[in-house]
Design a protein around this motif. Structure first.
Motif: not given
Length: 122
Positions: A46-73
């Motif tokens: 369960q701890a590993v699953e929670e960590k994976m979910e947390s990391q997945a959410a962080w990666l999705q956020s990072l992907e969104g911010r990267t997309g926004t930065a690429e569009k601005k560039l």
């Protein structure tokens, strides 16, 4: 000699995990498993699953911010290109104006000289 053995998942005070109860001729012994227990494994998973979910959410956020930065560039590059094209046009116009100014100045000198000497420029 009667021996009764049973297993339970209930928790005894001060002892977590699986318990093995052994009843030998009226004497009871409780063995608390301090080693790997099913409860410990489930908790770790369960701890590993929670960590994976947390990391997945962080990666999705990072992907969104990267997309926004690429569009601005891309927008900045487009704006810089448009500005460069406009600047080229302005420089070309300035060059033409300077050439015309030089021609006018030369014509003005010729006209002044002609007026001063009393001759016509034709």
């Amino acid at each position: 000699m009667s021996a009764a053995v049973w297993w339970s998942q209930s928790l005894a005070p001060g002892c977590e995990g699986w318990h093995i109860w052994i009843d030998l001729q009226g004497e009871r012994a409780q063995i608390c498993s301090a080693e790997v227990s099913l409860l410990a494994i489930v908790t770790a998973i369960q701890a590993v699953e929670e960590k994976m979910e947390s990391q997945a959410a962080w990666l999705q956020s990072l992907e969104g911010r990267t997309g926004t930065a690429e569009k601005k560039l891309a927008d900045c590059e487009k704006t810089a290109m448009e500005f460069g094209n406009q600047l080229e046009g302005k420089w070309a116009m300035l060059g033409t104006l300077l050439q015309e100014y030089g021609l006018c100045r030369g014509g003005w000198r010729t006209w002044r000289t002609c007026c001063a000497t009393g001759t016509s420029g034709s």
